[in-house]
Scaffold this motif. Structure first.
Motif, PDB file in Angstrom:
ATOM      1  N   SER A 187       6.055 -52.609 -24.919  1.00 21.61           N
ATOM      2  CA  SER A 187       5.274 -51.557 -25.212  1.00 21.61           C
ATOM      3  C   SER A 187       5.216 -50.248 -24.402  1.00 21.61           C
ATOM      4  O   SER A 187       5.216 -49.107 -24.669  1.00 21.61           O
TER       5      SER A 187
ATOM      6  N   ASP B  62      -2.620 -51.273 -25.590  1.00 26.96           N
ATOM      7  CA  ASP B  62      -1.338 -51.704 -26.330  1.00 26.96           C
ATOM      8  C   ASP B  62      -2.023 -53.044 -27.213  1.00 26.96           C
ATOM      9  O   ASP B  62      -1.360 -53.294 -28.261  1.00 26.96           O
TER      10      ASP B  62
ATOM     11  N   ASP C  79       1.749 -43.120 -31.068  1.00 30.01           N
ATOM     12  CA  ASP C  79       2.290 -44.506 -31.108  1.00 30.01           C
ATOM     13  C   ASP C  79       1.448 -45.536 -30.967  1.00 30.01           C
ATOM     14  O   ASP C  79       1.247 -46.730 -31.414  1.00 30.01           O
ATOM     15  N   ILE C  80       0.260 -45.304 -29.838  1.00 32.23           N
ATOM     16  CA  ILE C  80      -0.628 -46.331 -29.602  1.00 32.23           C
ATOM     17  C   ILE C  80      -1.469 -46.514 -31.039  1.00 32.23           C
ATOM     18  O   ILE C  80      -1.823 -47.531 -31.091  1.00 32.23           O
TER      19      ILE C  80
ATOM     20  N   ARG D 166       0.227 -48.525 -33.489  1.00 33.89           N
ATOM     21  CA  ARG D 166       0.410 -50.020 -33.014  1.00 33.89           C
ATOM     22  C   ARG D 166      -1.184 -50.839 -33.278  1.00 33.89           C
ATOM     23  O   ARG D 166      -1.402 -51.991 -33.816  1.00 33.89           O
ATOM     24  N   GLN D 167      -2.347 -50.088 -32.865  1.00 35.89           N
ATOM     25  CA  GLN D 167      -3.390 -50.466 -33.021  1.00 35.89           C
ATOM     26  C   GLN D 167      -3.858 -51.158 -34.440  1.00 35.89           C
ATOM     27  O   GLN D 167      -4.425 -51.994 -34.762  1.00 35.89           O
TER      28      GLN D 167
ATOM     29  N   SER E 160       2.557 -42.607 -18.818  1.00 32.60           N
ATOM     30  CA  SER E 160       2.089 -43.418 -19.810  1.00 32.60           C
ATOM     31  C   SER E 160       0.852 -42.571 -20.518  1.00 32.60           C
ATOM     32  O   SER E 160       0.245 -42.119 -20.153  1.00 32.60           O
TER      33      SER E 160
ATOM     34  N   ARG F 130       8.190 -48.363 -25.198  1.00 27.97           N
ATOM     35  CA  ARG F 130       8.048 -48.001 -26.554  1.00 27.97           C
ATOM     36  C   ARG F 130       7.175 -46.908 -26.935  1.00 27.97           C
ATOM     37  O   ARG F 130       7.071 -46.064 -27.678  1.00 27.97           O
ATOM     38  N   LEU F 131       5.706 -46.949 -26.531  1.00 28.03           N
ATOM     39  CA  LEU F 131       4.490 -46.290 -26.875  1.00 28.03           C
ATOM     40  C   LEU F 131       4.940 -44.955 -25.869  1.00 28.03           C
ATOM     41  O   LEU F 131       4.425 -45.058 -24.478  1.00 28.03           O
ATOM     42  N   ARG F 132       5.066 -44.392 -26.618  1.00 27.88           N
ATOM     43  CA  ARG F 132       5.114 -42.670 -25.816  1.00 27.88           C
ATOM     44  C   ARG F 132       4.119 -41.551 -26.083  1.00 27.88           C
ATOM     45  O   ARG F 132       4.104 -40.628 -25.540  1.00 27.88           O
TER      46      ARG F 132
ATOM     47  N   ARG G 227       0.013 -40.977 -27.954  1.00 24.66           N
ATOM     48  CA  ARG G 227      -1.276 -41.392 -28.551  1.00 24.66           C
ATOM     49  C   ARG G 227      -1.091 -41.724 -29.984  1.00 24.66           C
ATOM     50  O   ARG G 227      -1.563 -42.990 -30.533  1.00 24.66           O
TER      51      ARG G 227
END
Length: 416
Positions: free
Chosen positions: A18, A266, A27-28, A31-32, A315, A21-23, A25
């Motif tokens: 993560s 994450d 993406d975040i 996932r959430q 991040s 992979r999480l690039r 907001r």
């Protein structure tokens, strides 16, 4: 009991993945949303909220940690009672396993108010916590090389002990009930590569040390650390102290390679409740992986301040200043709110980073405490700060600093 090494490895890989992979907001948040949907069976098994299965998170009640503690029976998925769980947690502190069911371990953590938080975890959850925290705190190759980890806290429990069974780690726990001289000697003899401790422990170590420690990483939590204190401790111990944000409610945040505290979004949803009169917020935490004792929309009293600029690490996880105190630590008079960090900066600037002090405010004035030869410096610094805010209340010099409970709180407010 054996550590769930598969859960450790899965969480470690997941956190590493993560982080790459999480690039953004988006993406975040995607996932959430996926992890929240996967929580549906957990919600269905939680008596307090089972009637809300399938509803959006915003429909769930917001609870304080105290309410969650009082309603423990309705906020676990195994039908555990608070009485039997507390009994197991107490047993863990006196050498017992802490098991309340096969593989299910109970323990206590101490909040800043001194009230113990009760938590219960499965082997898979403990493995997940270990994997996630190792991935966030240590280098990428930490699972391949011997590492000595020392931890200073109020009490040990299975959650921490499992670390030594995870990989090439040697683990030392030193309780806060150990005398300061003995604690220093035990830590020095162990020569940790990684040390995690409250600020008060690190200040004591800094006063006693005569040469840098052979540390790779140094972490502090549980108590605020002022900026001047941060530099002094780092110089004395030979490595920068980085913040870790850990509570009964979960592993909430860790420092990146630049020392910036990032929230662990994450695996958490952290909503923000604005604190009037400040640019701080209170975090409302939903843990997206806990299944035994769900944490859904738990409002913590911690004061968080977002960074004014993006962290250079790149991040997308929210970057905040280290926790400076709790909501009840704010100094507040009609039309004025003063945050703990501003008070800490003013007093430490006048007193120096290695001095003990305490300042307790109330509607009628401020009582300051310090060593006798430093009292006037503290009183003058606080009086000057109040004057800049237009607050006209007396600043009274008290005695030597006193500490209520096991956690250091330099800045307090009382309505009395």
């Amino acid at each position: 009991m054996p550590t769930d090494r598969i859960a450790v490895l899965r969480a470690w890989l997941g956190a590493r993945w993560s982080g790459w992979r999480l690039r953004s907001r988006n993406d975040i948040e995607a996932r959430q949303a996926r992890l929240w949907r996967a929580m549906t069976p957990v919600v269905a098994r939680t008596p307090a909220v089972s009637g809300l299965v399938g509803r959006p998170l915003a429909d769930f009640p917001i609870l304080s940690p105290d309410v969650l503690r009082e309603r423990f029976d309705g906020w676990n998925t195994l039908g555990l009672t608070r009485a039997e769980t507390e009994a197991a947690a107490l047993a863990a502190e006196t050498g017992g396993s802490g098991e309340v069911r096969p593989g299910i371990v109970a323990g206590f953590s101490t909040g800043s108010s001194g009230r113990r938080g009760l938590f219960v975890t499965s082997a898979a959850e403990r493995g997940g916590w270990i994997g996630h925290i190792l991935a966030r705190l240590l280098a990428a190759d930490a699972l391949l090389h011997p590492t000595r980890i020392a931890l200073c806290l109020r009490a040990d429990n299975q959650l921490y002990g499992d670390i030594s069974e995870t990989g090439p780690f040697r683990f030392l726990f030193v309780g806060l009930d150990v005398s300061a001289p003995e604690r220093f000697e035990r830590l020095r003899a162990f020569a940790p590569d990684v040390l995690i401790a409250p600020t008060q422990v690190l200040t004591d170590l800094a006063r006693r040390t005569d040469r840098p420690w052979p540390l790779r990483r140094l972490f502090y939590g549980a108590e605020p650390m002022g900026e001047a204190e941060h530099g002094w401790i780092g110089a004395a111990l030979g490595v920068r102290p980085d913040p870790i944000y850990q509570a009964t409610e979960g592993f909430l945040g860790a420092a990146c390679r630049f020392g910036t505290l990032h929230l662990n979004e994450d695996v958490l949803i952290i909503e923000r409740e604005a604190v009037p009169g400040t640019d701080r917020f209170l975090p409302i935490v939903t843990d997206l992986r806990r299944t035994t004792q769900p944490m859904i929309r738990v409002r913590l009293p911690d004061l968080l301040e977002p960074l004014a600029a993006p962290c250079p690490c790149g991040s997308p996880l929210t970057a905040v200043q280290p926790v400076e105190g709790r909501l009840e630590d704010l100094w507040r008079w009609p039309g004025t709110v003063i945050c703990p960090r501003e008070i800490e900066t003013a007093v430490s600037g006048a007193l120096g980073p290695d001095q003990d002090w305490r300042a307790v405010a109330s509607p009628g004035g401020v009582m300051v405490e310090a060593e006798p030869d430093r009292l006037e410096a503290v009183r003058s610094a606080v009086a000057t700060l109040l004057a800049t805010h237009g607050v006209k209340v007396p600043v009274i010099a008290g005695g030597r600093p006193t500490q209520e409970g096991v956690k250091r709180r330099r800045v307090r407010w009382t309505d009395g």
